[in-house]
Motif scaffolding. Structure first.
Motif: not given
Length: 662
Positions: A497-503, A505-514
């Motif tokens: 679950l932690q691995e999936l969550e890290t991925r 959040i990283e994608e959202l941050q790359r999109q400037g959303l979070s």
């Protein structure tokens, strides 16, 4: 400026904010070019100085599925499994219907391609596809006339290495490529393949539509943007929706569910049944705030195609205001699922010639011809009565014909509500029926009485609640993975679950959303007893085992604490909240609504005409209370209050109707 637009079969609804006040605009849909109505709505509401953030609930993908008008898809899978997409499951939707013809397969035989490769269920690569075989595959697809490609290799969710090689080899063809380990990294070959094929099937049409819509809005308003409602109840950027259109097939109905939930919670109701009746169909959903609010499912079927991305748990039937009434060869009356849509529309709109549910309501006096759409469109009641008389045949009076049409439509809708409540272990008498959609409030009291639901809530702007839900929705991204772990292996489960969550959040941050403080994360897991074929989703927490046993007992009538449990899938949902909208609240002042009475008119109830008051909803005040029979007209809908029912206006301007159940 935030603008939300929901494209329906008959109307395109637009909700927007002006000085903090929610306003609504309804336009007739343009089925031949849905984007035209969307652009017209934006032009009518957007000020020249404002930069609109357009949030869109689209039916482009849904209609392409229902009408089988998507792209020619090349389906690429492991050699020997090419026909899984056509074989499907053994289950039949109509077991005893000898004359039912299934829809043709989305992927015909000549567009199914096998790759000589193999990965084990544990993720071990046994065979890697050769460069020559990949060149031959690319050449064969290029010669096939395919317009999109779906790649779903055996066990790629456990190890996507071979699937990445195939996708890389096909990239030079210049076709949209949908890859299973990105869209749905979960087990069950048929459902995964079907979901990826659906995405590829919709990609060219939806992508073209969204790109054109975005280009026109950006050209008209510098800095303007387009976002799209997902079937799961969250907003995503149009660029993501263009790549993953499978996530938008229930885009509009999802907005309605979210709007109903938000407004019902605000009004103090935590257990609701959403009843969304539009021009073409009716969507129903059950929500209990104690269970975490709107539920999602990964077992949806759209136009006979399984779609396993998260969707709000919505049940749809082909009964709407535009549903056409007809007699079969034996003289029996049927209603729907065929709809008159917006073109030509019901008889009362002036162009249609076939009787519909809307025409039946006009005939029974339940729609006032002078007050439709706030008086901007006058319904042709004279023409309606004439053509209804011609269509009724030998079925009694025209009133009995119209009442029969309404009864059949309501029976279909009542059955849909039973499916999501009684058949799943819920008692509808414990819930409030939240009715919306242009036609929902016309039938809400009758539906509630039949199901013994004690009250009906008709929110503000009921005919545009789906658009309001889109306006209020948060940005959401869903991630999942099949893991197949013993439920007792808590350490490995937490790591997955932690691995999936890290991925995520990283994608959202790359999109400037979070940013770190601007998002929330929900973790959940799919559990089942070892040996079972299907699983139940529960929130991940300290007592996930206890919650699973409890849910299993509620759903299936039993639980077994001694039987081993396994974790099938892990899921993570990341939510970025949108800017809140403050809905106005008024002081309750006791009144009888007399200031809002426009006229009296006869309305047909239970076999007789009864003189009834007609109220203008915009003139009702918080605290007004009055008894039926009555008609409450407003811009976006009309509400029928049955005899012996009591209607009251709450502090937020919602109608709360106490339903008399004999």
């Amino acid at each position: 400026m935030r603008v939300a637009i929901d494209s329906g079969g008959t109307f395109t609804d637009c909700v927007y904010l002006v000085d903090g006040e929610v306003r609504v605009l309804k336009l007739f849909s343009t089925p031949a070019d849905p984007g035209r109505a969307v652009l017209d709505a934006v032009k009518q509401v957007a000020e020249s100085s404002a930069v609109p953030e357009v949030r869109h609930g689209t039916t482009v993908g849904t209609n392409a599925m229902l009408e089988r008008k998507g792209a020619r898809v090349a389906f690429v899978t492991t050699a020997g499994f090419e026909d899984t997409i056509a074989i499907g499951r053994q289950a039949r939707t109509s077991l005893y219907d000898w004359f039912r013809s299934p829809l043709p397969p989305v992927v015909p035989k000549e567009l199914r391609f096998g790759v000589d490769e193999r990965v084990t269920a544990e993720g071990l690569v046994l065979r890697t596809p050769s460069e020559e075989s990949l060149r031959q595959l690319a050449a064969a697809i290029q010669d096939s006339g395919a317009e999109a490609i779906a790649v779903s290799l055996l066990f790629s969710f456990a190890n996507p290495a071979n699937e990445k090689l195939v996708a890389e080899a096909l990239q030079p063809l210049g076709l949209p490529i949908s890859i299973s380990h990105r869209i749905l990294p979960e087990f069950r070959e048929y459902e995964r393949g079907s979901t990826v094929v659906t995405n590829a099937y919709l990609a060219p049409k939806v992508s073209t539509y969204l790109h054109r819509l975005g280009t026109e809005i950006e050209a008209a308003y510098t800095g303007g943007s387009v976002q799209v409602m997902q079937s799961s109840g969250g907003i995503i950027a149009a660029s993501i929706a263009a790549e993953e259109p499978v996530r938008t097939v229930l885009s509009g109905p999802a907005g309605g569910v979210m709007g109903a939930y938000r407004l019902a919670r605000l009004a103090g109701f935590d257990k609701i049944i959403g009843f969304d009746m539009g021009g073409t169909s009716t969507d129903v959903s059950l929500i209990d705030a104690a269970e975490g609010g709107p539920r999602t499912t990964s077992d949806a079927v759209v136009s006979e195609m399984p779609v396993s991305v998260p969707m709000l748990d919505i049940h749809t039937v082909g009964a709407g205001g535009g549903s056409i009434a007809r007699f079969d060869a034996g003289g029996a009356l049927h209603v729907g699922p065929e709809s008159a849509g917006s073109v030509p529309g019901p008889i009362c709109y002036g162009r249609g010639t076939l009787p519909t549910v809307t025409d039946a309501n006009v005939t029974l006096g339940r729609l006032d011809p002078d007050l439709f759409l706030g008086g901007k469109v006058r319904l042709d009641d004279t023409r309606t009565l004439q053509l209804m008389e011609e269509a009724r045949g030998s079925l009694g009076s025209v009133e009995q014909f119209a009442a029969g049409i309404v009864l059949l439509a309501e029976t279909a809708m009542e059955k849909a509500i039973r499916v999501i409540s009684i058949e799943r272990g819920y008692d509808p008498r414990e819930f409030t029926l939240v009715s919306f959609g242009g036609a929902g409030p016309l039938h809400a009291c009758s539906m509630a009485r039949s199901l013994q639901i004690p009250r009906v809530l008709v929110p503000r702007l009921p005919g545009a609640l789906s658009a309001l839900g889109i306006l209020l929705a948060d940005t959401v991204r869903d991630y999942s993975r099949t893991v197949m772990l013993p439920a007792s292996d808590a350490e490995t489960l937490a790591a997955q679950l932690q691995e999936l969550e890290t991925r995520a959040i990283e994608e959202l941050q790359r999109q400037g959303l979070s940013g770190e403080a601007e998002h929330s994360v929900e973790r959940s897991i799919d559990l089942r007893y070892v040996g079972q074929g299907y699983e139940l989703n529960v929130p991940y927490g300290a007592n996930y085992m206890g919650e699973f046993h409890s849910l299993h007992r509620k759903r299936y009538g039993y639980a077994s604490a001694e039987t081993p449990v396994e974790v099938v899938n892990v899921r993570v949902r990341v939510t970025v909240p949108t800017a809140p909208v403050e809905l106005p609240k008024s002081e309750l002042i006791a009144g009888d609504g007399s200031q809002a009475v426009r006229k009296t008119r006869p309305i047909y109830f239970d076999g007789a005409w009864r003189e009834s008051k007609v109220y203008q909803r915009e003139q009702l005040r918080s605290g007004d209370r009055f008894a039926g029979p009555a008609l409450i007209a407003e811009y976006s809908s009309t509400t029928v209050v049955l005899p012996d029912c009591i209607a009251e206006v709450d502090a937020f301007g919602n109608l709360v109707i106490e339903v008399y159940v004999a």
